[in-house]
Design a protein around this motif. Structure first.
Motif, PDB file in Angstrom:
ATOM      1  N   THR A 105       0.940  -1.229  -0.168  1.00  0.00           N
ATOM      2  CA  THR A 105       0.085   0.011   0.099  1.00  0.00           C
ATOM      3  C   THR A 105       0.937   1.148   0.167  1.00  0.00           C
ATOM      4  OG1 THR A 105      -1.710  -1.163   1.218  1.00  0.00           O
ATOM      5  CG2 THR A 105      -1.899   1.364   1.245  1.00  0.00           C
ATOM      6  N   TRP A 106       1.890   1.320   0.994  1.00  0.00           N
ATOM      7  CA  TRP A 106       3.021   2.410   0.854  1.00  0.00           C
ATOM      8  C   TRP A 106       4.304   1.984   0.680  1.00  0.00           C
ATOM      9  CZ3 TRP A 106       0.834   7.095   2.016  1.00  0.00           C
ATOM     10  CH2 TRP A 106      -0.557   7.269   2.585  1.00  0.00           C
ATOM     11  N   LYS A 107       4.962   3.129   0.282  1.00  0.00           N
ATOM     12  CA  LYS A 107       6.544   2.739   0.041  1.00  0.00           C
ATOM     13  C   LYS A 107       7.365   3.911   0.829  1.00  0.00           C
ATOM     14  CE  LYS A 107      10.283   2.274  -3.078  1.00  0.00           C
ATOM     15  NZ  LYS A 107      10.805   2.188  -4.609  1.00  0.00           N
ATOM     16  N   ALA A 108       7.945   3.636   1.886  1.00  0.00           N
ATOM     17  CA  ALA A 108       8.648   4.567   2.602  1.00  0.00           C
ATOM     18  C   ALA A 108      10.037   4.887   2.023  1.00  0.00           C
ATOM     19  CB  ALA A 108       8.979   4.110   4.048  1.00  0.00           C
ATOM     20  N   GLN A 110      13.501   7.838   2.445  1.00  0.00           N
ATOM     21  CA  GLN A 110      14.218   8.800   2.926  1.00  0.00           C
ATOM     22  C   GLN A 110      14.793   9.654   1.714  1.00  0.00           C
ATOM     23  OE1 GLN A 110      16.391   8.494   6.678  1.00  0.00           O
ATOM     24  NE2 GLN A 110      17.889  10.186   6.240  1.00  0.00           N
ATOM     25  N   ALA A 111      14.507  10.955   1.450  1.00  0.00           N
ATOM     26  CA  ALA A 111      14.987  11.767   0.579  1.00  0.00           C
ATOM     27  C   ALA A 111      16.610  12.287   0.839  1.00  0.00           C
ATOM     28  CB  ALA A 111      14.221  12.916   0.307  1.00  0.00           C
ATOM     29  N   ASN A 112      17.006  12.925  -0.063  1.00  0.00           N
ATOM     30  CA  ASN A 112      18.646  13.361   0.069  1.00  0.00           C
ATOM     31  C   ASN A 112      18.533  14.649   1.140  1.00  0.00           C
ATOM     32  OD1 ASN A 112      19.598  11.582  -1.800  1.00  0.00           O
ATOM     33  ND2 ASN A 112      19.305  13.120  -3.337  1.00  0.00           N
ATOM     34  N   ASP A 113      17.546  15.162   1.308  1.00  0.00           N
ATOM     35  CA  ASP A 113      17.483  16.207   2.358  1.00  0.00           C
ATOM     36  C   ASP A 113      16.951  15.677   3.629  1.00  0.00           C
ATOM     37  OD1 ASP A 113      14.781  15.813   1.784  1.00  0.00           O
ATOM     38  OD2 ASP A 113      14.253  17.618   0.915  1.00  0.00           O
ATOM     39  N   GLY A 114      16.819  14.714   3.972  1.00  0.00           N
ATOM     40  CA  GLY A 114      16.618  14.054   5.296  1.00  0.00           C
ATOM     41  C   GLY A 114      15.099  13.869   5.422  1.00  0.00           C
ATOM     42  N   VAL A 115      14.236  14.439   4.475  1.00  0.00           N
ATOM     43  CA  VAL A 115      12.752  14.402   4.683  1.00  0.00           C
ATOM     44  C   VAL A 115      12.280  12.838   4.555  1.00  0.00           C
ATOM     45  CG1 VAL A 115      10.605  14.949   3.658  1.00  0.00           C
ATOM     46  CG2 VAL A 115      12.493  16.741   4.024  1.00  0.00           C
ATOM     47  N   LEU A 116      11.273  12.345   5.322  1.00  0.00           N
ATOM     48  CA  LEU A 116      10.780  11.164   5.286  1.00  0.00           C
ATOM     49  C   LEU A 116       9.736  11.147   4.599  1.00  0.00           C
ATOM     50  CD1 LEU A 116      11.299  10.081   9.022  1.00  0.00           C
ATOM     51  CD2 LEU A 116      12.755   9.457   7.189  1.00  0.00           C
ATOM     52  N   ASP A 117       9.486  10.331   3.518  1.00  0.00           N
ATOM     53  CA  ASP A 117       8.543  10.400   2.266  1.00  0.00           C
ATOM     54  C   ASP A 117       7.679   9.051   2.295  1.00  0.00           C
ATOM     55  OD1 ASP A 117       9.124  12.907   1.196  1.00  0.00           O
ATOM     56  OD2 ASP A 117      10.466  12.169  -0.271  1.00  0.00           O
ATOM     57  N   MET A 118       6.466   9.155   2.113  1.00  0.00           N
ATOM     58  CA  MET A 118       5.334   7.812   1.981  1.00  0.00           C
ATOM     59  C   MET A 118       4.758   8.141   1.049  1.00  0.00           C
ATOM     60  SD  MET A 118       5.785   5.363   4.686  1.00  0.00           S
ATOM     61  CE  MET A 118       4.149   4.842   5.233  1.00  0.00           C
ATOM     62  N   PHE A 119       5.090   7.058  -0.095  1.00  0.00           N
ATOM     63  CA  PHE A 119       4.272   7.319  -1.293  1.00  0.00           C
ATOM     64  C   PHE A 119       3.097   6.304  -1.295  1.00  0.00           C
ATOM     65  CE2 PHE A 119       8.822   8.553  -2.065  1.00  0.00           C
ATOM     66  CZ  PHE A 119       8.530   9.685  -2.811  1.00  0.00           C
ATOM     67  N   TYR A 120       1.910   6.648  -1.979  1.00  0.00           N
ATOM     68  CA  TYR A 120       0.706   5.751  -1.963  1.00  0.00           C
ATOM     69  C   TYR A 120       0.812   5.010  -3.423  1.00  0.00           C
ATOM     70  CZ  TYR A 120      -4.103   4.223  -1.199  1.00  0.00           C
ATOM     71  OH  TYR A 120      -5.139   3.202  -0.648  1.00  0.00           O
ATOM     72  N   LEU A 121       0.142   3.622  -3.112  1.00  0.00           N
ATOM     73  CA  LEU A 121       0.377   2.903  -4.365  1.00  0.00           C
ATOM     74  C   LEU A 121      -0.608   3.559  -5.571  1.00  0.00           C
ATOM     75  CD1 LEU A 121      -2.711   1.451  -4.734  1.00  0.00           C
ATOM     76  CD2 LEU A 121      -1.908  -0.008  -2.623  1.00  0.00           C
ATOM     77  N   ASP A 122      -1.381   4.339  -5.449  1.00  0.00           N
ATOM     78  CA  ASP A 122      -2.211   4.769  -6.554  1.00  0.00           C
ATOM     79  C   ASP A 122      -1.626   6.209  -7.202  1.00  0.00           C
ATOM     80  OD1 ASP A 122      -3.002   6.769  -4.827  1.00  0.00           O
ATOM     81  OD2 ASP A 122      -5.256   6.426  -5.131  1.00  0.00           O
ATOM     82  N   ASN A 123      -0.511   6.429  -6.865  1.00  0.00           N
ATOM     83  CA  ASN A 123       0.070   7.597  -7.068  1.00  0.00           C
ATOM     84  C   ASN A 123      -0.595   8.776  -7.180  1.00  0.00           C
ATOM     85  OD1 ASN A 123       2.682   6.218  -7.761  1.00  0.00           O
ATOM     86  ND2 ASN A 123       1.911   5.462  -9.477  1.00  0.00           N
ATOM     87  N   THR A 124      -1.409   8.909  -6.575  1.00  0.00           N
ATOM     88  CA  THR A 124      -2.293  10.291  -6.544  1.00  0.00           C
ATOM     89  C   THR A 124      -1.965  11.286  -5.338  1.00  0.00           C
ATOM     90  OG1 THR A 124      -4.236   9.402  -5.109  1.00  0.00           O
ATOM     91  CG2 THR A 124      -4.484   9.089  -7.395  1.00  0.00           C
ATOM     92  N   GLY A 125      -1.058  10.883  -4.347  1.00  0.00           N
ATOM     93  CA  GLY A 125      -0.685  11.522  -3.237  1.00  0.00           C
ATOM     94  C   GLY A 125       0.434  10.823  -2.605  1.00  0.00           C
ATOM     95  N   MET A 126       1.301  11.786  -1.761  1.00  0.00           N
ATOM     96  CA  MET A 126       2.057  11.070  -0.967  1.00  0.00           C
ATOM     97  C   MET A 126       2.300  12.249   0.389  1.00  0.00           C
ATOM     98  SD  MET A 126       5.807  12.603  -2.755  1.00  0.00           S
ATOM     99  CE  MET A 126       6.442  12.638  -1.078  1.00  0.00           C
ATOM    100  N   PHE A 127       2.795  12.056   1.507  1.00  0.00           N
ATOM    101  CA  PHE A 127       3.031  12.703   2.371  1.00  0.00           C
ATOM    102  C   PHE A 127       4.475  12.478   2.882  1.00  0.00           C
ATOM    103  CE2 PHE A 127       1.644   9.179   4.957  1.00  0.00           C
ATOM    104  CZ  PHE A 127       2.674   9.057   5.869  1.00  0.00           C
TER     105      PHE A 127
END
Length: 204
Positions: A105-108, A110-127
């Motif tokens: 459902t999600w893919k975690a 860590q971006a290069n700037d240290g931010v923690l990203d969570m991508f949702y499977l339908d590609n309509t949103g992330m946080f």
């Protein structure tokens, strides 16, 4: 190379401008946009997104919103955050949430700037979870996140608030200087953040 966050935002642009369903937009991005590998930083990446919006020559949506500018979901004021250790702890927590409610459902990340990203499977949103020495914030990216995304986002973020509360308050014998997170007002800030989310399910 294009970062995962920029790749996601490009998919959103393609979806809105060319009427491609978000779940299939990555095909278009791979074919026409993936060769762009000259992005050297997050700031440069976001500038490139604005350029692509102009090249497509269409409004992204009636408000003409820039997809690289997030919506702030909540902000938790802190007296102190031990950035490295806290990022590691919350990163592990988000990895553990990748299967909520089912595997994939999600893919975690860590971006290069240290931010923690969570991508949702339908590609309509992330946080993204953004940490500073004085705050923990959560931002949402996506022009039109699906209803399913919003529901699952709320579920994970309520659990994230539980984890932050545990790190900040559990263990009466732990001194503040030894905690990963010291909240500015422990009795208020977590509840204020929770009130920004849809109501929690009764069985949670």
């Amino acid at each position: 190379m294009i970062t995962q966050r920029v790749y996601f935002l490009l998919c959103i642009l393609v979806s809105c401008c060319w009427k491609v369903h978000p779940s299939n937009a990555f095909i278009v991005v791979n074919k026409f946009v993936a060769p762009i590998n000259t992005l050297r930083s997050e700031k440069e990446s976001r500038s490139q997104l604005r350029l692509f919006g102009g090249l497509f020559g269409k409004k992204l949506q009636p408000e003409n919103k820039d997809p690289s500018i997030p919506t702030r979901i909540f902000d938790i004021p802190c007296s102190n955050v031990k950035l490295g250790s806290c990022r590691f702890a919350l990163g592990l927590f988000l990895i553990g949430q990748q299967g909520t409610p089912v595997k994939g459902t999600w893919k975690a990340n860590q971006a290069n700037d240290g931010v923690l990203d969570m991508f949702y499977l339908d590609n309509t949103g992330m946080f993204s979870v953004v940490l500073t020495e004085r705050s923990i914030s959560v931002d949402r990216y996506g022009l039109q996140p699906s209803l399913q995304y919003r529901l699952q986002e709320s579920l994970v973020l309520h659990r994230l608030l539980d984890e932050i509360k545990t790190l900040a308050l559990e263990g009466d014998d732990i001194k503040d200087e030894n905690r990963l997170i010291v909240l500015s007002d422990p009795d208020v800030v977590i509840q204020q953040a929770r009130e920004k989310l849809p109501a929690r399910a009764a069985d949670e």
